[in-house]
Design a protein around this motif. Structure first.
Motif, mmCIF file in Angstrom:
data_model
loop_
_atom_site.group_PDB
_atom_site.id
_atom_site.type_symbol
_atom_site.label_atom_id
_atom_site.label_comp_id
_atom_site.label_asym_id
_atom_site.label_seq_id
_atom_site.Cartn_x
_atom_site.Cartn_y
_atom_site.Cartn_z
ATOM 1 N N ASN A 31 43.073 42.562 -42.922
ATOM 2 C CA ASN A 31 44.094 43.707 -43.107
ATOM 3 C C ASN A 31 43.635 44.682 -43.888
ATOM 4 O OD1 ASN A 31 46.650 43.119 -41.228
ATOM 5 N ND2 ASN A 31 46.137 41.065 -42.365
ATOM 6 N N HIS A 33 43.927 48.057 -46.317
ATOM 7 C CA HIS A 33 44.715 48.954 -46.717
ATOM 8 C C HIS A 33 43.759 50.223 -47.649
ATOM 9 C CE1 HIS A 33 47.007 45.425 -46.154
ATOM 10 N NE2 HIS A 33 46.450 44.931 -47.111
ATOM 11 N N GLN A 88 41.107 48.667 -49.474
ATOM 12 C CA GLN A 88 41.289 47.409 -50.387
ATOM 13 C C GLN A 88 41.605 46.071 -49.280
ATOM 14 O OE1 GLN A 88 45.324 46.691 -51.196
ATOM 15 N NE2 GLN A 88 44.449 44.532 -51.163
ATOM 16 N N TRP A 90 42.775 41.746 -48.880
ATOM 17 C CA TRP A 90 43.246 40.756 -49.391
ATOM 18 C C TRP A 90 42.468 39.669 -48.884
ATOM 19 C CZ3 TRP A 90 45.881 38.218 -53.119
ATOM 20 C CH2 TRP A 90 46.461 37.042 -53.116
ATOM 21 N N PRO A 95 42.262 33.106 -53.347
ATOM 22 C CA PRO A 95 42.379 34.522 -52.781
ATOM 23 C C PRO A 95 42.360 35.468 -53.934
ATOM 24 C CG PRO A 95 44.580 33.333 -53.525
ATOM 25 C CD PRO A 95 43.355 32.452 -53.710
ATOM 26 N N HIS A 96 41.677 36.595 -53.467
ATOM 27 C CA HIS A 96 41.307 37.564 -54.623
ATOM 28 C C HIS A 96 41.531 39.048 -53.756
ATOM 29 C CE1 HIS A 96 39.754 34.823 -57.089
ATOM 30 N NE2 HIS A 96 38.566 35.711 -57.539
ATOM 31 N N VAL A 97 41.960 39.997 -54.480
ATOM 32 C CA VAL A 97 42.059 41.296 -54.037
ATOM 33 C C VAL A 97 40.756 41.772 -54.329
ATOM 34 C CG1 VAL A 97 42.938 43.612 -54.488
ATOM 35 C CG2 VAL A 97 44.643 41.355 -54.600
ATOM 36 N N PHE A 99 38.565 45.769 -53.895
ATOM 37 C CA PHE A 99 38.623 47.196 -53.647
ATOM 38 C C PHE A 99 37.204 47.694 -53.297
ATOM 39 C CE2 PHE A 99 42.796 48.503 -54.911
ATOM 40 C CZ PHE A 99 43.400 47.654 -55.806
ATOM 41 N N LEU B 47 38.564 51.310 -59.149
ATOM 42 C CA LEU B 47 39.645 50.511 -59.495
ATOM 43 C C LEU B 47 39.020 48.967 -59.453
ATOM 44 C CD1 LEU B 47 42.358 51.769 -56.768
ATOM 45 C CD2 LEU B 47 42.306 52.220 -59.225
ATOM 46 N N TRP B 49 40.292 44.960 -59.413
ATOM 47 C CA TRP B 49 41.248 44.020 -59.527
ATOM 48 C C TRP B 49 41.144 43.008 -60.702
ATOM 49 C CZ3 TRP B 49 41.354 38.697 -58.333
ATOM 50 C CH2 TRP B 49 42.545 37.973 -58.261
ATOM 51 N N TYR B 60 46.092 33.991 -59.832
ATOM 52 C CA TYR B 60 44.648 34.191 -59.482
ATOM 53 C C TYR B 60 44.243 35.058 -60.344
ATOM 54 C CZ TYR B 60 46.925 31.929 -55.760
ATOM 55 O OH TYR B 60 47.572 31.109 -54.938
ATOM 56 N N TYR B 61 42.773 35.159 -60.722
ATOM 57 C CA TYR B 61 41.910 35.923 -61.523
ATOM 58 C C TYR B 61 40.728 36.381 -60.962
ATOM 59 C CZ TYR B 61 45.112 33.780 -65.043
ATOM 60 O OH TYR B 61 46.338 33.538 -65.725
ATOM 61 N N TYR B 105 49.771 40.082 -46.450
ATOM 62 C CA TYR B 105 48.988 41.072 -45.940
ATOM 63 C C TYR B 105 48.362 41.886 -47.292
ATOM 64 C CZ TYR B 105 51.582 41.283 -41.803
ATOM 65 O OH TYR B 105 52.074 40.674 -40.507
ATOM 66 N N GLY B 106 48.762 41.448 -48.566
ATOM 67 C CA GLY B 106 48.332 41.561 -49.758
ATOM 68 C C GLY B 106 48.071 43.147 -50.080
ATOM 69 N N VAL B 107 49.123 43.940 -49.703
ATOM 70 C CA VAL B 107 49.168 45.440 -49.762
ATOM 71 C C VAL B 107 49.946 45.931 -50.977
ATOM 72 C CG1 VAL B 107 51.174 45.649 -48.331
ATOM 73 C CG2 VAL B 107 49.713 47.758 -48.728
ATOM 74 N N TYR B 108 49.490 46.758 -51.791
ATOM 75 C CA TYR B 108 50.121 47.269 -53.046
ATOM 76 C C TYR B 108 51.056 48.440 -52.561
ATOM 77 C CZ TYR B 108 46.949 44.594 -56.035
ATOM 78 O OH TYR B 108 46.237 43.497 -56.620
#
Lengths: 108, 121
Positions: A31, A33, A88, A90, A95-97, A99, B47, B49, B60-61, B105-108
């Motif tokens: 997904n 974003h 971005q 996920w 799990p990490h974000v 960008f 950006l 994270w 989580y880091y 979904y992990g959306v901000y």
């Protein structure tokens, strides 16, 4: 770790269509974003889950995602669309974000 | 409505520990799936994270910064705190907190306005 690749800059003539890409390994299975960030402001969500627009975002903004590339499309570009755009994902395996590096859109 | 606001020192010295607080309203971090995250942006750069904490207190880091970061929450105060140790001038950035309403979904969907932290002696 998962990486997202964006072009540093994209230019578009006023009223034309801009396309900003976001590359990643098999990104089509994730997904994606998209956020718009204007100078001095926090990012604003413009597309979520590949192709969905939050309320208040013009229909001119659309998205797609397939294979190794996701794309943000801005139709009938306006001067007010000049901004940095970030993709971005996920990465649920970590799990990490993650960008992308951001793309500066210039409207000529 | 949902709001998030970052607070903390504007200036820290090298080697010091930075403590930032995200105070939010309009939602509860006890809600299943809810997360609050920290993201930073050095001047003129992209950006990055940093960290995330979820409703179940899982944390989580960022791989590159995990030895320096600690994230925690105080659900009763609607706050999330980030500490970063051993600050360096390269850590100069605007620090944002943001909400993820659903980890699927992990959306901000909502961001704070950001707080600029300068690291300098």
């Amino acid at each position: 770790s998962y990486e997202l690749t964006q072009p540093l800059s994209v230019s578009v003539a006023l009223g034309q269509t801009a396309r900003i890409t976001c590359g990643g390994n098999n990104i089509g299975s994730k997904n994606v974003h998209w956020y718009q960030q204007k100078p001095g402001q926090a990012p604003v969500l413009v597309i979520y889950r590949d192709s969905n627009r939050p309320s208040g975002i013009p229909e001119r903004f659309s998205g797609s995602n397939s294979g190794n590339t996701a794309t943000l499309t801005i139709s009938r570009a306006q001067a007010g669309d000049e901004a940095d755009y970030y993709c971005q994902v996920w990465d649920s395996s970590t799990p990490h974000v993650v960008f992308g590096g951001g793309t500066k859109l210039t409207v000529l | 409505q949902v709001t998030l606001r970052e607070s903390g020192p504007a200036l820290v010295k090298p080697t010091q520990t930075l403590t930032l607080t995200c105070t939010f309203s309009g939602f509860s971090l006890s809600t299943s799936g809810m997360c609050v995250s920290w993201i930073r942006q050095p001047p003129g750069k992209a950006l990055e994270w940093l960290a995330l904490i979820d409703w179940d207190d899982d944390k989580y880091y960022s791989t590159s910064l995990k030895t320096r970061l600690t994230i925690s929450k105080d659900t009763s105060k609607n706050q999330v705190v980030l500490t970063m140790t051993n600050m360096d001038p390269v850590d100069t950035a605007t620090y944002y907190c943001a909400r993820i309403p659903n980890t699927i979904y992990g959306v901000y969907d909502y961001w704070g306005q950001g707080t600029l932290v300068t690291v300098s002696s």
